[in-house]
Design a protein around this motif. Structure first.
Motif, PDB file in Angstrom:
ATOM      1  N   ASP A  12       8.356  -8.982  -0.662  1.00 51.53           N
ATOM      2  CA  ASP A  12       9.097  -9.236  -1.899  1.00 51.53           C
ATOM      3  C   ASP A  12       8.735 -10.580  -2.533  1.00 51.53           C
ATOM      4  OD1 ASP A  12      10.330  -6.808  -1.733  1.00 51.53           O
ATOM      5  OD2 ASP A  12      12.309  -7.576  -1.186  1.00 51.53           O
ATOM      6  N   ARG A  13       8.680 -11.636  -1.733  1.00 49.28           N
ATOM      7  CA  ARG A  13       8.403 -12.958  -2.299  1.00 49.28           C
ATOM      8  C   ARG A  13       7.001 -13.014  -2.901  1.00 49.28           C
ATOM      9  NH1 ARG A  13       5.626 -17.189  -0.689  1.00 49.28           N
ATOM     10  NH2 ARG A  13       5.311 -16.318   1.397  1.00 49.28           N
ATOM     11  N   TRP A  67       0.716  -3.304  -3.093  1.00 56.33           N
ATOM     12  CA  TRP A  67      -0.337  -3.828  -3.963  1.00 56.33           C
ATOM     13  C   TRP A  67      -0.706  -2.835  -5.067  1.00 56.33           C
ATOM     14  CZ3 TRP A  67      -5.703  -2.346  -4.346  1.00 56.33           C
ATOM     15  CH2 TRP A  67      -6.466  -3.210  -5.130  1.00 56.33           C
ATOM     16  N   ILE A  68      -0.867  -1.577  -4.712  1.00 51.05           N
ATOM     17  CA  ILE A  68      -1.208  -0.562  -5.714  1.00 51.05           C
ATOM     18  C   ILE A  68      -0.118  -0.479  -6.778  1.00 51.05           C
ATOM     19  CG2 ILE A  68      -1.556   1.904  -6.102  1.00 51.05           C
ATOM     20  CD1 ILE A  68      -2.857   2.014  -3.320  1.00 51.05           C
ATOM     21  N   ALA A  69       1.143  -0.475  -6.342  1.00 53.10           N
ATOM     22  CA  ALA A  69       2.246  -0.416  -7.298  1.00 53.10           C
ATOM     23  C   ALA A  69       2.211  -1.623  -8.230  1.00 53.10           C
ATOM     24  CB  ALA A  69       3.576  -0.342  -6.560  1.00 53.10           C
ATOM     25  N   PRO A  84       6.696   2.534  -4.989  1.00 56.25           N
ATOM     26  CA  PRO A  84       7.894   1.743  -4.750  1.00 56.25           C
ATOM     27  C   PRO A  84       8.067   0.615  -5.769  1.00 56.25           C
ATOM     28  CG  PRO A  84       6.161   1.082  -3.239  1.00 56.25           C
ATOM     29  CD  PRO A  84       5.645   2.276  -3.977  1.00 56.25           C
ATOM     30  N   ARG A  85       9.315   0.391  -6.182  1.00 54.33           N
ATOM     31  CA  ARG A  85       9.627  -0.702  -7.079  1.00 54.33           C
ATOM     32  C   ARG A  85       9.444  -2.025  -6.349  1.00 54.33           C
ATOM     33  NH1 ARG A  85      14.710  -0.984  -8.038  1.00 54.33           N
ATOM     34  NH2 ARG A  85      14.795  -1.640 -10.231  1.00 54.33           N
ATOM     35  N   ALA A  86       9.325  -3.115  -7.111  1.00 56.86           N
ATOM     36  CA  ALA A  86       9.098  -4.429  -6.511  1.00 56.86           C
ATOM     37  C   ALA A  86      10.339  -4.966  -5.820  1.00 56.86           C
ATOM     38  CB  ALA A  86       8.634  -5.415  -7.586  1.00 56.86           C
TER      39      ALA A  86
END
Length: 293
Positions: A12-13, A67-69, A84-86
């Motif tokens: 996340d960070r 990374w792809i997202a 997936p959302r960040a």
């Protein structure tokens, strides 16, 4: 695992600090190409590697998914539409995301907390029904009014290359047919990350990997993946807390590289959508700055 953490929480960070600038660049002859954020991929992969979780390929795969997202968000696809959302919840319908943006902050905070505790509404993983079976899709973009527009599967392999390659590609072939059979207009992709030791330890397995990544792509427009990508990475033999993961960008043929992958996937999504959809993506392509140097 608690409601406030999941398998993507360690990233996340890094995602919050990552550069979201336009990834497209225009050459002197007018062509536009995608420039992946390789530094971010290295930092994300370093999280499980530094923690000694290399043998758990699922941990590496989650870093790849993140990374792809992020790259798809850089391209201009709506942040909440890319799963997936960040941030948590990782999978959230467009309508619920829009609602959370419009209600008072206190209520939005309460609703998010409840959503994280209700996996039937906001699951950690996206599962999509294919032609023959339900498939957990690693990176996805879907809405109820459009259906799936983008479906990407990822795999990571750090050793025993030749031994495990047949199983990896049998799974990949089956997943492509299953998803394309029900969602023929969707962009369906496959990203395979291998440790670069394959180049010296099992060069024949590397050659087979390159060949299979090409053969996994659609031939007649109905079967196979819209695009595939092979990424080779490496790190010190004895990982430590500050291990650096290197991406060997020159070791992969351009036709199965990540740059062409994102360009092909984007072209397929835009080609299957009316002009008023994904306007941010179209604008970023139009506004692509010149290639440096």
């Amino acid at each position: 695992m608690g409601a406030r953490t999941d398998a993507l929480t360690p990233f996340d960070r890094l995602l919050a600090e990552a550069d979201g600038a336009n990834p497209w660049r225009r050459t002197d002859d007018g062509r536009v190409s995608h420039h992946p954020d390789w530094a971010l991929l290295g930092r994300l992969l370093a999280v499980p590697v530094s923690a000694g979780q290399v043998s758990e390929s699922g941990r590496l795969a989650r870093a790849i998914d993140a990374w792809i997202a992020h790259e798809l968000r850089r391209i201009g696809f709506a942040p909440d539409a890319i799963w997936p959302r960040a941030t948590r919840p990782r999978v959230l319908s467009h309508d619920l995301a829009a609602l959370l943006e419009r209600v008072p902050d206190a209520l939005a905070t309460e609703l998010r907390a409840r959503l994280e505790q209700t996996p039937a509404v906001a699951p950690v993983d996206a599962r999509v029904l294919g032609q023959a079976y339900e498939k957990q899709v690693d990176v996805c973009m879907s809405r109820w009014d459009t259906g799936p527009e983008l479906l990407i599967s990822t795999k990571a392999q750090t050793g025993s290359f030749a031994k495990n390659l047949p199983n990896r590609f049998e799974e990949a072939y089956g997943d492509a047919g299953n998803l394309r059979g029900r969602h023929p207009l969707a962009a369906v992709g496959f990203v395979f990350v291998q440790r670069a030791t394959i180049l010296t330890q099992e060069p024949a397995a590397h050659s087979r990997t390159v060949d299979m990544m090409r053969k996994l792509r659609e031939g007649d427009g109905r079967n196979g993946y819209t695009a595939t990508a092979l990424i080779l990475v490496d790190w010190d033999e004895r990982p430590h807390r500050d291990t650096t993961v290197r991406v060997l960008t020159d070791a992969t043929p351009a036709d199965i590289g990540a740059a062409q992958f994102f360009a092909t996937i984007t072209d397929r999504v835009l080609g299957a959508a009316p002009f008023h959809r994904h306007t941010a993506v179209r604008e970023r392509l139009t506004e692509a700055p010149p290639t440096p140097g």
